[in-house]
Motif scaffolding. Structure first.
Motif, PDB file in Angstrom:
ATOM      1  N   MET A  37       0.831  -1.006  -0.069  1.00  0.00           N
ATOM      2  CA  MET A  37       0.141   0.110  -0.093  1.00  0.00           C
ATOM      3  C   MET A  37       0.924   1.131  -0.205  1.00  0.00           C
ATOM      4  N   SER A  38       0.673   2.035  -0.835  1.00  0.00           N
ATOM      5  CA  SER A  38       1.434   3.364  -0.841  1.00  0.00           C
ATOM      6  C   SER A  38       0.907   4.483  -0.058  1.00  0.00           C
ATOM      7  N   THR A  39       1.848   5.296   0.455  1.00  0.00           N
ATOM      8  CA  THR A  39       1.535   6.342   1.200  1.00  0.00           C
ATOM      9  C   THR A  39       0.895   7.552   0.251  1.00  0.00           C
ATOM     10  N   PRO A  40      -0.261   8.180   1.016  1.00  0.00           N
ATOM     11  CA  PRO A  40      -0.857   9.153   0.313  1.00  0.00           C
ATOM     12  C   PRO A  40       0.077  10.406   0.199  1.00  0.00           C
ATOM     13  N   PRO A  41      -0.095  11.168  -1.051  1.00  0.00           N
ATOM     14  CA  PRO A  41       0.817  12.210  -1.354  1.00  0.00           C
ATOM     15  C   PRO A  41       0.726  13.282   0.030  1.00  0.00           C
ATOM     16  N   LEU A  42       1.885  13.974   0.081  1.00  0.00           N
ATOM     17  CA  LEU A  42       1.937  14.921   1.150  1.00  0.00           C
ATOM     18  C   LEU A  42       0.817  16.095   0.980  1.00  0.00           C
ATOM     19  N   TYR A  43       0.524  16.549  -0.268  1.00  0.00           N
ATOM     20  CA  TYR A  43      -0.709  17.498  -0.267  1.00  0.00           C
ATOM     21  C   TYR A  43      -1.999  16.890   0.359  1.00  0.00           C
ATOM     22  N   GLN A  44      -2.176  15.471   0.166  1.00  0.00           N
ATOM     23  CA  GLN A  44      -3.453  15.000   0.698  1.00  0.00           C
ATOM     24  C   GLN A  44      -3.160  15.079   2.168  1.00  0.00           C
ATOM     25  N   LEU A  45      -2.268  14.603   2.759  1.00  0.00           N
ATOM     26  CA  LEU A  45      -1.999  14.662   4.068  1.00  0.00           C
ATOM     27  C   LEU A  45      -2.241  16.079   4.760  1.00  0.00           C
ATOM     28  N   LYS A  46      -1.720  16.986   4.073  1.00  0.00           N
ATOM     29  CA  LYS A  46      -1.766  18.466   4.741  1.00  0.00           C
ATOM     30  C   LYS A  46      -3.476  18.724   4.517  1.00  0.00           C
ATOM     31  N   ALA A  47      -4.164  18.361   3.611  1.00  0.00           N
ATOM     32  CA  ALA A  47      -5.418  18.722   3.342  1.00  0.00           C
ATOM     33  C   ALA A  47      -6.289  18.080   4.548  1.00  0.00           C
ATOM     34  N   GLU A  48      -5.859  16.742   4.891  1.00  0.00           N
ATOM     35  CA  GLU A  48      -6.589  16.240   6.174  1.00  0.00           C
ATOM     36  C   GLU A  48      -6.005  17.075   7.361  1.00  0.00           C
ATOM     37  N   PHE A  49      -4.983  17.427   7.387  1.00  0.00           N
ATOM     38  CA  PHE A  49      -4.540  18.049   8.641  1.00  0.00           C
ATOM     39  C   PHE A  49      -5.274  19.456   8.585  1.00  0.00           C
ATOM     40  N   PHE A  50      -5.618  20.280   7.563  1.00  0.00           N
ATOM     41  CA  PHE A  50      -6.356  21.374   7.712  1.00  0.00           C
ATOM     42  C   PHE A  50      -7.826  21.108   7.866  1.00  0.00           C
ATOM     43  N   LYS A  51      -8.511  20.178   7.673  1.00  0.00           N
ATOM     44  CA  LYS A  51      -9.702  19.733   7.686  1.00  0.00           C
ATOM     45  C   LYS A  51     -10.060  19.492   9.343  1.00  0.00           C
ATOM     46  N   THR A  52      -9.085  19.080  10.094  1.00  0.00           N
ATOM     47  CA  THR A  52      -8.968  18.587  11.308  1.00  0.00           C
ATOM     48  C   THR A  52      -9.035  19.978  12.021  1.00  0.00           C
ATOM     49  N   LEU A  53      -8.334  21.003  11.543  1.00  0.00           N
ATOM     50  CA  LEU A  53      -8.494  22.419  12.165  1.00  0.00           C
ATOM     51  C   LEU A  53      -9.754  23.169  11.559  1.00  0.00           C
ATOM     52  N   GLY A  54     -10.587  22.598  10.762  1.00  0.00           N
ATOM     53  CA  GLY A  54     -11.408  23.372  10.087  1.00  0.00           C
ATOM     54  C   GLY A  54     -12.875  23.386  11.209  1.00  0.00           C
ATOM     55  N   HIS A  55     -12.830  23.511  12.499  1.00  0.00           N
ATOM     56  CA  HIS A  55     -13.875  23.816  13.266  1.00  0.00           C
ATOM     57  C   HIS A  55     -13.779  24.705  14.235  1.00  0.00           C
ATOM     58  N   PRO A  56     -14.484  25.775  14.593  1.00  0.00           N
ATOM     59  CA  PRO A  56     -14.137  26.742  15.559  1.00  0.00           C
ATOM     60  C   PRO A  56     -13.866  26.173  16.722  1.00  0.00           C
ATOM     61  N   VAL A  57     -14.679  25.301  17.401  1.00  0.00           N
ATOM     62  CA  VAL A  57     -14.207  24.870  18.747  1.00  0.00           C
ATOM     63  C   VAL A  57     -12.847  24.207  18.710  1.00  0.00           C
ATOM     64  N   ARG A  58     -12.439  23.483  17.777  1.00  0.00           N
ATOM     65  CA  ARG A  58     -11.207  23.054  17.950  1.00  0.00           C
ATOM     66  C   ARG A  58      -9.991  23.977  17.808  1.00  0.00           C
ATOM     67  N   ILE A  59     -10.323  25.281  16.878  1.00  0.00           N
ATOM     68  CA  ILE A  59      -9.162  26.035  16.907  1.00  0.00           C
ATOM     69  C   ILE A  59      -9.202  26.858  18.458  1.00  0.00           C
ATOM     70  N   CYS A  60     -10.365  27.390  18.949  1.00  0.00           N
ATOM     71  CA  CYS A  60     -10.577  27.895  20.335  1.00  0.00           C
ATOM     72  C   CYS A  60      -9.639  26.985  21.221  1.00  0.00           C
ATOM     73  N   VAL A  61      -9.807  25.718  21.345  1.00  0.00           N
ATOM     74  CA  VAL A  61      -9.172  24.820  22.357  1.00  0.00           C
ATOM     75  C   VAL A  61      -7.609  24.693  21.986  1.00  0.00           C
ATOM     76  N   LEU A  62      -7.167  24.738  20.646  1.00  0.00           N
ATOM     77  CA  LEU A  62      -5.874  24.855  20.315  1.00  0.00           C
ATOM     78  C   LEU A  62      -5.086  26.070  20.771  1.00  0.00           C
ATOM     79  N   GLU A  63      -6.042  27.283  20.581  1.00  0.00           N
ATOM     80  CA  GLU A  63      -5.553  28.587  21.076  1.00  0.00           C
ATOM     81  C   GLU A  63      -5.508  28.538  22.422  1.00  0.00           C
TER      82      GLU A  63
END
Length: 122
Positions: free
Chosen positions: A1-27
């Motif tokens: 099984m191949s590793t997903p491209p870096l741009y795909q991993l980055k997109a998933e990472f930014f999706k994780t950040l895509g919620h106001p409550v999560r951003i508030c918690v991280l801040e």
């Protein structure tokens, strides 16, 4: 099984950040470790909703926990998360400053609009 491209991993990472409550918690966690009971009033959501958002951040390895008695404490896994939030704030400040300048230009411009002549009845 191949590793997903870096741009795909980055997109998933930014999706994780895509919620106001999560951003508030991280801040919040950018400044220090917090107990769950301290986070709830700061973000203004119910405990069950906060728990869901914290679980998502844990699965993404953005936060880590430690338990002391019955209290669970959360912290950032890396200071780079705080740096990313600081960079995002700086980028948004620049974007909003540009929009404010555009708004000021629009407000300062004369409000004359050349309308086409009305058709004359024949």
């Amino acid at each position: 099984m191949s590793t997903p491209p870096l741009y795909q991993l980055k997109a998933e990472f930014f999706k994780t950040l895509g919620h106001p409550v999560r951003i508030c918690v991280l801040e919040l966690l950018s400044s220090r470790e917090y107990a769950v009971a301290e986070i709830i009033p700061e973000v203004g959501v119910e405990a069950a909703h906060l728990s869901q958002q914290l679980a998502i951040l844990r699965r993404a390895n953005l936060v880590a926990t430690r338990r002391k008695g019955s209290t669970v404490y959360y912290r950032l896994t890396t200071p780079e998360v705080a740096n990313l939030l600081t960079a995002a704030r700086s980028i948004l400040s620049g974007v909003l400053a540009g929009q404010a300048e555009l708004l000021a230009d629009l407000q300062a411009a004369p409000a004359t609009v050349a309308l086409p002549p009305s058709p004359r009845p024949a």
